[in-house]
Write an enzyme that holds these catalytic residues in place. Structure first.
Site, short mmCIF file in Angstrom:
data_model
loop_
_atom_site.label_atom_id
_atom_site.label_comp_id
_atom_site.label_asym_id
_atom_site.label_seq_id
_atom_site.Cartn_x
_atom_site.Cartn_y
_atom_site.Cartn_z
N HIS A 55 3.87 -4.44 4.47
CA HIS A 55 4.71 -3.28 4.71
C HIS A 55 4.06 -2.24 5.61
O HIS A 55 4.78 -1.46 6.25
CB HIS A 55 5.11 -2.63 3.38
CG HIS A 55 6.25 -3.31 2.70
ND1 HIS A 55 6.08 -4.39 1.86
CD2 HIS A 55 7.59 -3.09 2.75
CE1 HIS A 55 7.26 -4.79 1.40
NE2 HIS A 55 8.19 -4.02 1.93
N GLY A 56 2.76 -2.20 5.68
CA GLY A 56 2.15 -1.21 6.55
C GLY A 56 0.64 -1.27 6.57
O GLY A 56 0.01 -1.71 5.60
#
Length: 485
Positions: free
Chosen positions: A326-327
């Site tokens: 996700h990041g």
């Protein structure tokens, strides 16, 4: 090109018209061209990256089958698979994680008082790289496992990887679903048009009425150093619906657009906030990603076949990888870790929870799960771990409940009318999701009525979006949240 942009509202009808007017043999090629035009709307040069990912996995799949047919060794097949996946992941690492890795290494070296001149990089993240990379890897693994045959038509496979409705933010499709549908004869169907339009309009409602309105409040509070604890908690509640409506809105529009073209994409959300446990939450949230991790990471690690301890370790690994997916930030790593810990706790208490089927207990468990999910969203939304800790300290030590609705236009950057509309819209979403959770489809009910009711419903929803959608000042139309992943 954004779904909620004028360019897409021009691009999509033209694409549909061309698709249904041209001969069958040219349909896939027209969609392939349209998909690359769609992707190049952000940065034309990154179309080469999409093409590279496509070519690597296409060539590797053919090589895997050729080695097998020729009686080659299993080690050779695994070497091809590992090499191709390594190339895709290395590309993903370069664009998405290199900057973070260098910053983290510099911080570690600084803590050890080691001076080493590390290069600085400033790389623009290609939109949707995590989505189309995982889709291509999933296809390659399916070929390796013998679940599908390698596709011989490069243009058809390229369309599978780049199909524009789900290219940049999913759902992450499987070869056995999407690739097989590209063989079909898709003729214009009024029922598909009607169903697709209704689905698209609902997706726009989620995005421009709810998600973008909630974003104004959330962005203001999270960026306001003087915000109190109760205001941060309030904003975190709205962020839970911002990210849900933003991402579910994109997936819904994608499914509706594909449906008009005669293609059915997989469901990506199924009333996630009515889950009574974290395990259930991940069966209902971002379904295409959670099932991807289940099939291509969790099960290969051993799944639940090697004892409870190994099962819990595998769960933690999957959720940590999900956080990193996700990041590129420690806050995403911590977000994934928290979800992993909560799922392990679910597993440890499953027998206790199974003894009671009380409706009250079910409601309490659902509310508790939602509260825990909101707690994890704080780390997801925060700019860093230190920022998240600062926000938590305010919630614990500076709650100040009386500031919740005091001067809300100043405190939340939303007028009272907008705040009321946002809360009413969320209530409507919860009503729809509750019906869906209980296997009641409001869409099917509407479509079982007279055509006048069906048409009136679509027109009314469209007018509502045009009037109450966030289009003006305070709205950042740069992207959907999940584009950054």
């Amino acid at each position: 090109m954004l779904f909620n942009s004028l360019s897409f509202l021009i691009f999509f009808p033209i694409t549909v018209a061309v698709y249904f007017l041209i001969p069958k043999r040219a349909k896939n090629f027209s969609l392939l061209v349209a998909s690359y035009v769609f992707y190049m709307g952000w940065n034309p040069k990154y179309a080469l990256l999409l093409l590279f990912c496509t070519a690597v996995t296409f060539g590797a799949s053919l090589l895997i089958e050729r080695i097998r047919v020729g009686g080659g060794s299993h080690k050779s097949v695994k070497a091809v698979l590992a090499g191709a996946i390594s190339l895709i992941l290395a590309t993903l690492f370069y664009y998405k994680y290199l900057h973070f890795a260098l910053e983290l290494l510099a911080a570690i070296l600084s803590g050890l008082h080691i001076k080493l001149g590390l290069p600085t990089v400033d790389i623009l993240l290609p939109v949707g790289i995590s989505f189309f990379s995982f889709q291509a890897i999933g296809y390659l693994v399916d070929v390796y496992r013998g679940q599908i045959h390698a596709e011989r038509n490069f243009f058809k496979y390229a369309l599978f990887v780049s199909f524009f409705p789900q290219l940049v933010a999913g759902p992450i499709e499987r070869s056995r679903n999407l690739l097989s549908q590209l063989d079909g004869t898709h003729r214009f169907d009024f029922e598909n048009l009607k169903s697709g339009l209704f689905t698209i309009v609902w997706g726009y409602f989620l995005k421009v009425v709810v998600a973008d309105r909630a974003a104004i409040l959330v962005n203001f509070v999270y960026g306001n150093e003087s915000a109190t604890g109760i205001q941060i908690a309030f904003a975190t509640f709205f962020f839970a619906f911002q990210i849900y409506c933003d991402f579910a809105g994109y997936s819904t529009i994608a499914c509706g657009a594909a449906r008009i073209l005669g293609i059915n994409l997989m469901q990506n959300f199924a009333s996630p906030y009515f889950s009574s446990s974290f395990s259930e939450f991940w069966r209902r949230w971002h379904i295409s990603l959670s099932t991807w991790f289940r099939d291509y990471l969790y099960i290969p690690l051993g799944g639940n076949k090697k004892g409870r301890i190994r099962k819990n370790v595998n769960t933690l690994i999957v959720m940590l990888v999900s956080g990193i997916w996700h990041g590129a930030g420690l806050n995403f790593f911590l977000w994934g870790l928290l979800h992993g810990i909560f799922q392990v706790a679910d597993d440890a208490t499953r027998s206790l929870r199974a003894h009671s089927t009380s409706r009250v207990r079910k409601i309490v468990q659902t509310l508790f799960t939602f509260a825990c999910v909101c707690f994890t969203w704080l780390f997801f939304r925060a700019q860093s771990v230190s920022h998240a800790i600062t926000l938590l300290k305010k919630i614990i030590f500076r709650l100040e409940p009386l500031t919740l609705f005091r001067h809300n236009a100043d405190k939340y950057h939303l007028e009272t009318e907008d705040l009321k509309l946002l809360m009413l819209s969320i209530a409507l979403i919860l009503l729809v999701d509750f019906a869906r959770y209980n296997n009641i489809s409001i869409k099917k009910w509407i479509f079982s009525r007279h055509w006048i009711v069906q048409s009136a419903s679509i027109i009314a929803m469209t007018l509502f979006i045009l009037v109450f959608g966030i289009w003006g000042s305070g709205y950042n139309a740069s992207s959907f949240i999940y584009f950054q992943f």
